[in-house]
Design a protein around this motif. Structure first.
Motif, short mmCIF file in Angstrom:
data_model
loop_
_atom_site.label_atom_id
_atom_site.label_comp_id
_atom_site.label_asym_id
_atom_site.label_seq_id
_atom_site.Cartn_x
_atom_site.Cartn_y
_atom_site.Cartn_z
N UNK A 92 -10.04 1.46 -3.79
CA UNK A 92 -10.14 2.07 -5.11
C UNK A 92 -8.99 1.91 -6.01
N UNK A 93 -8.99 2.20 -7.22
CA UNK A 93 -7.96 1.78 -8.18
C UNK A 93 -6.74 2.38 -7.99
N UNK A 94 -6.57 3.60 -7.10
CA UNK A 94 -5.23 4.06 -6.87
C UNK A 94 -4.43 3.22 -5.86
N UNK A 95 -5.23 2.32 -5.12
CA UNK A 95 -4.37 1.46 -4.37
C UNK A 95 -3.29 0.65 -4.80
N UNK A 126 -2.83 8.45 1.29
CA UNK A 126 -3.76 8.67 0.18
C UNK A 126 -3.34 8.90 -1.09
N UNK A 127 -2.28 9.90 -1.19
CA UNK A 127 -1.42 10.26 -2.30
C UNK A 127 -0.68 9.33 -3.04
N UNK A 128 -0.23 8.32 -2.27
CA UNK A 128 0.72 7.23 -3.03
C UNK A 128 0.09 5.98 -3.29
N UNK A 129 -1.00 5.63 -2.61
CA UNK A 129 -1.82 4.55 -2.53
C UNK A 129 -1.06 3.20 -1.94
N UNK A 130 -0.23 3.63 -1.11
CA UNK A 130 0.66 2.51 -0.53
C UNK A 130 0.11 2.59 1.17
N UNK A 131 0.28 1.65 1.78
CA UNK A 131 0.02 1.63 3.46
C UNK A 131 1.03 2.44 4.02
N UNK A 132 1.14 3.11 4.90
CA UNK A 132 2.06 3.90 5.80
C UNK A 132 2.13 3.18 7.12
N UNK A 327 6.30 10.30 -6.12
CA UNK A 327 7.77 9.60 -6.53
C UNK A 327 7.65 8.10 -5.81
N UNK A 328 7.02 7.97 -4.75
CA UNK A 328 6.95 6.80 -4.07
C UNK A 328 6.02 5.67 -4.80
N UNK A 329 4.99 6.42 -5.51
CA UNK A 329 3.83 5.54 -6.15
C UNK A 329 4.78 4.86 -7.49
N UNK A 330 5.51 5.79 -8.01
CA UNK A 330 6.20 5.71 -9.26
C UNK A 330 7.21 4.74 -9.05
#
Length: 338
Positions: A92-95, A126-132, A327-330
């Motif tokens: 989705x767009x949040x990735x 899910x919240x950051x859009x990053x892989x973990x 914060x990670x997403x930013x």
């Protein structure tokens, strides 16, 4: 019990707990009321401690994060392959394209594994859009220091050398962890940022929940919250004794807040108000800022140590984790804008 009306929960939990100008979250207080023995108990041996953490983490983990894909992997450690688990956020767009957080679980260097931190890592994805990528490591006392440090350094080096293998892009890999795992993540960040280190092998960001930064710390928060708030002073001392031989206590890799911190990546450090480790985590942020490292501190005054894996307890732990994920997403967004 958490679904009961607030007045009923208050009646069960008892009067509000206030200390150091802070008030404990009601749902956390209720949890402590249920988990704290009526009489003082000795620190259990490592195997019993591991089983206890596994049980508690299953109880408080909360519902499964929808849409996150899990892939069991292995990555090279210092002496053998380590278990790992990749969390892929829903499409989705949040990735955040190419972004990866290498996550190191907590557990006092003695307990914890991929399963105890499964829901936390899924929520971060899910919240950051990053892989973990959650990475296991050898535990004490069977494998004392520096086995865990060596494993985490080896695993992170492999990931940064082979980012495509994990769906990441070069230069878009962060490191993070909670408690002992935060200590290990911060050590990875510092060791890979020293002069002469390969720039390609450095994390671009560090996410740390309630880190332990000094095994023999003597802080005000350890005095105020070392008993009755889940993590006890006795447990800290016991786990430190299992983890580090006495002759190695002065190793600089164990004293993250000391020495030269310049060159470390930007960091987000979340502490808990009712945590014996609170003050040392906040002192680390002060030291990082003094060294010119962009470091954000967020104290959650109503929470206790371990809140990041307590996502099923009321609303506050999930709010705190979502804030850290933001914060990670930013951080990745700012990286992409440069």
């Amino acid at each position: 019990m958490l679904a009961l009306p607030k007045p009923v929960k208050r009646a069960i939990a008892g009067p509000p707990v206030r200390r150091d100008g802070q008030q404990l979250d009601l749902d956390i207080q209720l949890l402590l009321r249920l988990l704290t023995p009526r009489r003082p108990q000795p620190v259990p041996p490592p195997e019993q401690m591991r089983a206890g953490q596994s049980f508690v983490d299953r109880v408080v983990a909360g519902p499964e994060e929808p849409g996150v894909r899990r892939e069991d992997r292995t990555v090279p450690g210092a002496v053998a392959d380590l278990r790992a688990r990749l969390y892929v956020p829903p499409p989705g767009p949040d990735v955040v394209d190419g972004a990866l957080l290498v996550y190191v679980h907590g557990g006092g260097f003695v307990a914890g594994d991929l399963d105890t931190h499964d829901e936390l890592c899924a929520t971060l994805a899910a919240e950051s859009g990053a892989r973990v990528l959650s990475v296991d490591y050898r535990l004490a006392p069977e494998h004392p220091f520096p086995a865990a440090v060596d494993d985490c350094l080896a695993a992170f080096a492999h990931v940064t050398a082979h980012p495509v293998e994990f769906g990441a892009a070069p230069g878009r890999i962060a490191v993070g962890g909670d408690s002992a795992g935060a200590s290990l993540a911060l050590t990875v960040a510092r060791e890979t940022s020293r002069d002469g280190a390969d720039p390609a092998g450095r994390p671009v960001f560090c996410l740390a929940f309630f880190p332990v930064t000094a095994l023999d710390g003597h802080t005000r928060s350890r005095e105020l919250f070392g008993d009755g708030f889940l993590l006890t002073g006795e447990a800290i001392e016991a786990m430190a004794g299992w983890y580090v031989p006495e002759a190695m206590r002065d190793d600089p890799r164990l004293r993250i807040a000391e020495g030269d911190l310049s060159g470390m990546p930007p960091a987000y450090v979340a502490t808990a108000g009712f945590d014996p480790l609170r003050d040392e985590g906040e002192h680390l942020v002060t030291r990082m800022r003094e060294a010119g490292v962009p470091a954000t501190l967020r104290r959650h005054p109503d929470l206790v140590h371990g809140f990041a894996t307590s996502l099923g307890i009321g609303v506050r732990p999930r709010q705190a984790v979502a804030e850290a994920a933001g914060a990670l997403r930013t951080a990745f967004a700012l990286l992409g804008a440069t």
